[in-house]
Design an enzyme around this catalytic site. Sequence first.
Site: not given
Ligand code: SAH
Length: 226
Positions: A77
């Site tokens: 993010s």
């Molecule tokens: N906070 C993270 C954001 C990553 S992007 C950072 O700063 O790196 C969002 C993440 O949500 C991705 O890694 C994706 O795989 C995860 N995601 C999507 N759907 C999900 C679900 N149902 N359960 C758990 N994780 C999920």
Amino acid sequence: MSHFKKTALLLSSMNETTKHQGQRRQLIESLRTKGIESESVLKAMLAVPRHLFMDPSLINFAYEDNAYPIAAEQTISQPYTVAFQSELLAVSETHKVLEIGTGSGYQTAVLLGLSTQVFTIERQQALFKQTQRLFSQLGYRPKKHLFGDGYKGLPTEAPFDRIIVTAGAPQVPKALLNQLAIGGKLVIPIGDKEQIMTRFIRTSKVSFDKEEFGRFRFVPLLENKN
Ligand code: SAH
């Protein structure tokens, strides 16, 4: 290794650290300029070495205020988004916090600077394993770091004082609302291509306040796809 080489190596790694710290301070000041006011959030973000959460090929961009690709076609993010969501969440040290979408682990690390009880879930196995290794290398200790579908929340540990979703949800998952403590807050971006940052506050067993805070873009929150 010669004493000279050792000293040179040590110096270059120290320079790296000093350089990153300086870049991080600048990033934090830019977040302030963009309207982030929470001193506890800014302090927590100042302490997290974002460069270690980046894809190695993009490390030079770690202190730019942008989202970047990580493994499994996901993204780390944007710092502003992490700051914005963390500020809306208003975490204090004793809060039990659930994060859906561990991703790179960057937001998790920021949450761990705000609370001692952080639970986090990721559904991409490659990312889960990578982040698990990184947390242990860097000494970050979430209460639980789980591989699975966060759409369902984490019923065995509920209720939570705070829940943060870091992927875009087409609508708010009922399970997450149900797992909020009374007075608890859920911060979640809602929408398909573009999301509205939304905060729910549980005001009683059956009622919630809902507030909306501007547009963002996230990778999708995916259901039932393990
Ligand atoms: N906070 C993270 C954001 C990553 S992007 C950072 O700063 O790196 C969002 C993440 O949500 C991705 O890694 C994706 O795989 C995860 N995601 C999507 N759907 C999900 C679900 N149902 N359960 C758990 N994780 C999920």
